[in-house]
Motif scaffolding. Sequence first.
Motif, PDB file in Angstrom:
ATOM      1  N   TRP A  41     -54.133  32.694  25.815  1.00  0.00           N
ATOM      2  CA  TRP A  41     -53.862  33.724  25.081  1.00  0.00           C
ATOM      3  C   TRP A  41     -54.364  35.013  25.025  1.00  0.00           C
ATOM      4  O   TRP A  41     -53.906  36.052  24.990  1.00  0.00           O
ATOM      5  CB  TRP A  41     -53.774  33.473  23.911  1.00  0.00           C
ATOM      6  CG  TRP A  41     -52.164  32.795  23.121  1.00  0.00           C
ATOM      7  CD1 TRP A  41     -51.407  33.846  22.519  1.00  0.00           C
ATOM      8  CD2 TRP A  41     -51.554  31.723  22.863  1.00  0.00           C
ATOM      9  NE1 TRP A  41     -50.432  32.975  22.253  1.00  0.00           N
ATOM     10  CE2 TRP A  41     -50.410  31.763  22.932  1.00  0.00           C
ATOM     11  CE3 TRP A  41     -51.887  30.596  24.349  1.00  0.00           C
ATOM     12  CZ2 TRP A  41     -49.592  30.218  22.722  1.00  0.00           C
ATOM     13  CZ3 TRP A  41     -51.292  29.337  23.937  1.00  0.00           C
ATOM     14  CH2 TRP A  41     -50.208  28.897  23.272  1.00  0.00           C
ATOM     15  N   THR A  42     -55.834  35.166  25.548  1.00  0.00           N
ATOM     16  CA  THR A  42     -56.565  36.106  25.398  1.00  0.00           C
ATOM     17  C   THR A  42     -55.997  37.328  26.979  1.00  0.00           C
ATOM     18  O   THR A  42     -56.169  38.377  26.581  1.00  0.00           O
ATOM     19  CB  THR A  42     -58.592  35.688  25.631  1.00  0.00           C
ATOM     20  OG1 THR A  42     -58.495  35.152  24.416  1.00  0.00           O
ATOM     21  CG2 THR A  42     -58.968  36.805  26.138  1.00  0.00           C
ATOM     22  N   CYS A  43     -56.074  36.484  27.573  1.00  0.00           N
ATOM     23  CA  CYS A  43     -55.615  36.952  28.295  1.00  0.00           C
ATOM     24  C   CYS A  43     -54.675  38.191  28.458  1.00  0.00           C
ATOM     25  O   CYS A  43     -54.240  39.242  29.133  1.00  0.00           O
ATOM     26  CB  CYS A  43     -55.365  35.832  29.904  1.00  0.00           C
ATOM     27  SG  CYS A  43     -55.209  36.734  31.453  1.00  0.00           S
ATOM     28  N   ARG A  44     -52.918  37.654  27.447  1.00  0.00           N
ATOM     29  CA  ARG A  44     -52.279  38.619  27.508  1.00  0.00           C
ATOM     30  C   ARG A  44     -52.366  39.563  26.897  1.00  0.00           C
ATOM     31  O   ARG A  44     -51.501  40.479  26.785  1.00  0.00           O
ATOM     32  CB  ARG A  44     -50.988  37.560  27.053  1.00  0.00           C
ATOM     33  CG  ARG A  44     -49.749  38.139  26.899  1.00  0.00           C
ATOM     34  CD  ARG A  44     -48.747  37.720  26.074  1.00  0.00           C
ATOM     35  NE  ARG A  44     -49.614  36.802  24.728  1.00  0.00           N
ATOM     36  CZ  ARG A  44     -48.527  36.229  23.656  1.00  0.00           C
ATOM     37  NH1 ARG A  44     -48.322  35.824  24.139  1.00  0.00           N
ATOM     38  NH2 ARG A  44     -49.169  36.858  22.186  1.00  0.00           N
ATOM     39  N   ASP A  45     -53.081  39.025  25.807  1.00  0.00           N
ATOM     40  CA  ASP A  45     -53.845  40.214  24.815  1.00  0.00           C
ATOM     41  C   ASP A  45     -54.820  41.253  24.830  1.00  0.00           C
ATOM     42  O   ASP A  45     -54.581  42.810  24.927  1.00  0.00           O
ATOM     43  CB  ASP A  45     -54.214  39.635  24.051  1.00  0.00           C
ATOM     44  CG  ASP A  45     -53.580  38.631  22.987  1.00  0.00           C
ATOM     45  OD1 ASP A  45     -52.355  38.832  22.401  1.00  0.00           O
ATOM     46  OD2 ASP A  45     -54.518  37.791  22.087  1.00  0.00           O
ATOM     47  N   PHE A  46     -55.208  40.423  26.607  1.00  0.00           N
ATOM     48  CA  PHE A  46     -56.496  41.603  27.001  1.00  0.00           C
ATOM     49  C   PHE A  46     -55.436  43.312  27.715  1.00  0.00           C
ATOM     50  O   PHE A  46     -55.947  44.107  27.855  1.00  0.00           O
ATOM     51  CB  PHE A  46     -57.430  41.039  28.015  1.00  0.00           C
ATOM     52  CG  PHE A  46     -58.155  41.586  28.661  1.00  0.00           C
ATOM     53  CD1 PHE A  46     -59.256  41.413  27.919  1.00  0.00           C
ATOM     54  CD2 PHE A  46     -58.466  42.375  30.054  1.00  0.00           C
ATOM     55  CE1 PHE A  46     -60.498  42.636  28.637  1.00  0.00           C
ATOM     56  CE2 PHE A  46     -59.314  42.799  30.829  1.00  0.00           C
ATOM     57  CZ  PHE A  46     -60.567  43.276  29.689  1.00  0.00           C
ATOM     58  N   TYR A  47     -54.346  42.719  28.680  1.00  0.00           N
ATOM     59  CA  TYR A  47     -53.107  43.734  28.902  1.00  0.00           C
ATOM     60  C   TYR A  47     -52.142  43.885  28.060  1.00  0.00           C
ATOM     61  O   TYR A  47     -50.957  43.888  28.881  1.00  0.00           O
ATOM     62  CB  TYR A  47     -52.803  42.850  30.049  1.00  0.00           C
ATOM     63  CG  TYR A  47     -54.047  42.681  31.245  1.00  0.00           C
ATOM     64  CD1 TYR A  47     -55.104  43.834  32.133  1.00  0.00           C
ATOM     65  CD2 TYR A  47     -54.436  41.667  31.334  1.00  0.00           C
ATOM     66  CE1 TYR A  47     -56.237  43.504  32.610  1.00  0.00           C
ATOM     67  CE2 TYR A  47     -56.022  41.306  32.674  1.00  0.00           C
ATOM     68  CZ  TYR A  47     -56.189  42.178  32.804  1.00  0.00           C
ATOM     69  OH  TYR A  47     -57.439  42.529  33.929  1.00  0.00           O
ATOM     70  N   PRO A  48     -51.913  44.777  27.388  1.00  0.00           N
ATOM     71  CA  PRO A  48     -51.316  44.825  26.672  1.00  0.00           C
ATOM     72  C   PRO A  48     -49.955  45.229  27.046  1.00  0.00           C
ATOM     73  O   PRO A  48     -48.598  44.977  26.848  1.00  0.00           O
ATOM     74  CB  PRO A  48     -51.055  45.380  24.970  1.00  0.00           C
ATOM     75  CG  PRO A  48     -53.087  46.058  25.356  1.00  0.00           C
ATOM     76  CD  PRO A  48     -53.146  45.056  26.492  1.00  0.00           C
ATOM     77  N   GLU A  49     -50.277  45.936  28.202  1.00  0.00           N
ATOM     78  CA  GLU A  49     -49.690  46.894  28.662  1.00  0.00           C
ATOM     79  C   GLU A  49     -48.616  46.535  29.819  1.00  0.00           C
ATOM     80  O   GLU A  49     -47.711  47.024  29.921  1.00  0.00           O
ATOM     81  CB  GLU A  49     -50.700  48.099  29.115  1.00  0.00           C
ATOM     82  CG  GLU A  49     -50.532  48.239  30.012  1.00  0.00           C
ATOM     83  CD  GLU A  49     -52.425  47.521  30.211  1.00  0.00           C
ATOM     84  OE1 GLU A  49     -52.826  47.279  31.264  1.00  0.00           O
ATOM     85  OE2 GLU A  49     -52.549  47.155  28.837  1.00  0.00           O
ATOM     86  N   GLN A  50     -48.616  45.452  30.200  1.00  0.00           N
ATOM     87  CA  GLN A  50     -48.190  44.602  30.999  1.00  0.00           C
ATOM     88  C   GLN A  50     -47.130  43.367  29.999  1.00  0.00           C
ATOM     89  O   GLN A  50     -47.583  42.716  28.986  1.00  0.00           O
ATOM     90  CB  GLN A  50     -49.516  43.921  31.946  1.00  0.00           C
ATOM     91  CG  GLN A  50     -50.521  44.423  32.616  1.00  0.00           C
ATOM     92  CD  GLN A  50     -49.600  45.788  34.259  1.00  0.00           C
ATOM     93  OE1 GLN A  50     -48.530  44.947  34.387  1.00  0.00           O
ATOM     94  NE2 GLN A  50     -50.073  46.485  33.579  1.00  0.00           N
ATOM     95  N   GLU A  51     -45.971  42.958  31.210  1.00  0.00           N
ATOM     96  CA  GLU A  51     -45.246  41.345  30.376  1.00  0.00           C
ATOM     97  C   GLU A  51     -45.887  41.063  31.372  1.00  0.00           C
ATOM     98  O   GLU A  51     -45.713  39.950  31.783  1.00  0.00           O
ATOM     99  CB  GLU A  51     -43.842  42.591  31.234  1.00  0.00           C
ATOM    100  CG  GLU A  51     -43.907  43.429  29.881  1.00  0.00           C
ATOM    101  CD  GLU A  51     -41.933  43.122  30.569  1.00  0.00           C
ATOM    102  OE1 GLU A  51     -41.457  42.564  30.638  1.00  0.00           O
ATOM    103  OE2 GLU A  51     -41.266  44.434  30.785  1.00  0.00           O
ATOM    104  N   ILE A  52     -46.776  39.936  30.081  1.00  0.00           N
ATOM    105  CA  ILE A  52     -47.674  38.845  30.115  1.00  0.00           C
ATOM    106  C   ILE A  52     -47.121  37.453  29.619  1.00  0.00           C
ATOM    107  O   ILE A  52     -47.131  37.333  28.705  1.00  0.00           O
ATOM    108  CB  ILE A  52     -49.553  38.605  30.384  1.00  0.00           C
ATOM    109  CG1 ILE A  52     -50.298  39.782  31.750  1.00  0.00           C
ATOM    110  CG2 ILE A  52     -50.356  37.234  30.601  1.00  0.00           C
ATOM    111  CD1 ILE A  52     -51.192  40.439  31.484  1.00  0.00           C
ATOM    112  N   ALA A  53     -47.058  36.538  30.237  1.00  0.00           N
ATOM    113  CA  ALA A  53     -46.106  35.784  29.651  1.00  0.00           C
ATOM    114  C   ALA A  53     -47.185  34.354  29.479  1.00  0.00           C
ATOM    115  O   ALA A  53     -47.847  34.476  30.538  1.00  0.00           O
ATOM    116  CB  ALA A  53     -44.572  35.282  30.817  1.00  0.00           C
ATOM    117  N   LEU A  54     -46.622  33.299  29.105  1.00  0.00           N
ATOM    118  CA  LEU A  54     -47.547  32.344  29.305  1.00  0.00           C
ATOM    119  C   LEU A  54     -46.742  30.573  29.262  1.00  0.00           C
ATOM    120  O   LEU A  54     -45.614  30.796  28.953  1.00  0.00           O
ATOM    121  CB  LEU A  54     -48.347  31.860  27.342  1.00  0.00           C
ATOM    122  CG  LEU A  54     -49.092  33.057  26.925  1.00  0.00           C
ATOM    123  CD1 LEU A  54     -49.349  32.068  25.719  1.00  0.00           C
ATOM    124  CD2 LEU A  54     -50.157  33.649  27.963  1.00  0.00           C
TER     125      LEU A  54
END
Length: 145
Positions: A41-54
Amino acid sequence: MVVTASGVFRRTAVERADQRVSWERGDQAFFSSGACHVLAWTCRDFYPEQEIALAALYLGDFEHPLHVYARWGTWAFDASGWNPEAELLKVNSDFEGRPVREVETITSDLREFCEKHVHRQPHQYWADPTERARAYVGRYDPPWG
């Protein structure tokens, strides 16, 4: 960094029983087993401009995930850093001695995920691991350059 199966760092009975002992493990061990969901979750939040899924890996008929990680395209981020997702799946399957069951995309928020899968929320650790996770994510260059 070489991809390492999360099971290599499984917590001992003492680490499961004592949150401080678990907290005092090295970052890779801590975020491989016991706090992988917080790191994802932290990784996704760290890069808000990227479409990171979990994503969650399941083993056999287990009801709860074996491991949780962030995913961007064909890349995965977990305690081993950024690596091709196929490698992450292979090392975990090889370590467990059987294929990991289907990878499930996580659509819930962290609180809902923790409640459903009996995982600790950040405030339930010996200390909140969110800042530790942010520092860990920041150590690795993302695949998009």
